[in-house]
Design a protein around this motif. Sequence first.
Motif, PDB file in Angstrom:
ATOM      1  N   PHE A 186       0.837  -1.201   0.000  1.00 53.60           N
ATOM      2  CA  PHE A 186       0.000   0.000   0.000  1.00 53.60           C
ATOM      3  C   PHE A 186       0.876   1.257   0.000  1.00 53.60           C
ATOM      4  O   PHE A 186       0.620   2.200  -0.753  1.00 53.60           O
ATOM      5  CB  PHE A 186      -0.936  -0.011   1.213  1.00 53.60           C
ATOM      6  N   ASP A 187       1.920   1.279   0.835  1.00 52.78           N
ATOM      7  CA  ASP A 187       2.837   2.423   0.868  1.00 52.78           C
ATOM      8  C   ASP A 187       3.535   2.618  -0.477  1.00 52.78           C
ATOM      9  O   ASP A 187       3.718   3.748  -0.936  1.00 52.78           O
ATOM     10  CB  ASP A 187       3.889   2.245   1.963  1.00 52.78           C
ATOM     11  N   MET A 222       3.276   5.941  -2.606  1.00 52.48           N
ATOM     12  CA  MET A 222       4.523   6.645  -2.927  1.00 52.48           C
ATOM     13  C   MET A 222       4.734   6.732  -4.446  1.00 52.48           C
ATOM     14  O   MET A 222       5.240   7.726  -4.949  1.00 52.48           O
ATOM     15  CB  MET A 222       5.717   5.944  -2.263  1.00 52.48           C
ATOM     16  N   ALA A 223       4.352   5.678  -5.182  1.00 50.81           N
ATOM     17  CA  ALA A 223       4.489   5.699  -6.640  1.00 50.81           C
ATOM     18  C   ALA A 223       3.599   6.785  -7.237  1.00 50.81           C
ATOM     19  O   ALA A 223       4.014   7.507  -8.158  1.00 50.81           O
ATOM     20  CB  ALA A 223       4.143   4.337  -7.228  1.00 50.81           C
ATOM     21  N   HIS A 274       3.391  11.822  -9.948  1.00 49.02           N
ATOM     22  CA  HIS A 274       2.794  13.159  -9.990  1.00 49.02           C
ATOM     23  C   HIS A 274       3.907  14.212 -10.019  1.00 49.02           C
ATOM     24  O   HIS A 274       3.865  15.150 -10.833  1.00 49.02           O
ATOM     25  CB  HIS A 274       1.874  13.373  -8.787  1.00 49.02           C
ATOM     26  N   GLY A 275       4.899  14.062  -9.167  1.00 45.03           N
ATOM     27  CA  GLY A 275       6.017  15.009  -9.113  1.00 45.03           C
ATOM     28  C   GLY A 275       6.822  15.007 -10.400  1.00 45.03           C
ATOM     29  O   GLY A 275       7.180  16.071 -10.929  1.00 45.03           O
TER      30      GLY A 275
END
Length: 137
Positions: A8-9, A13-14, A19-20
């Motif tokens: 899930f993390d 994080m992906a 997005h970044g």
Amino acid sequence: MAGSQDIFDAIVMADERFHGEGYREGYEEGSSLGVMEGRQHGKLHGAKIGSEIGCYQGFAFAWKCLLHSCTTEKDSRKMKVLESLIGMIQKFPYDDPTYDKLHEDLDKIRGKFKQFCSLLNVQPDFKISAEGSGLSF
């Protein structure tokens, strides 16, 4: 349970990482295109202003030669306005696009040009088109 938490993390994080990265790539691409469009826009408008000022300058120098030998009072007034126009054209900041009064000075030159044409009793029509630019009477 710890394994599912790690998955899930990793998903969260992906999403943040993509997005970044997408934002950075889009910003770089947009900045690059903006610089190119801005440069093209500046060239176009700079060329129009340069053509207009050059036309005024050629007109003024031609009339200076024509009025050089005239000595009447009317001609004296014409020469005074003409010298003022030439002076304004020569002081125009051709090489400083950041000059904050560029358009104000250009409007003053246009006004002085119209005043001189009025003294000559001619009706100028400065045109900028795809074929070129110039004055017609």
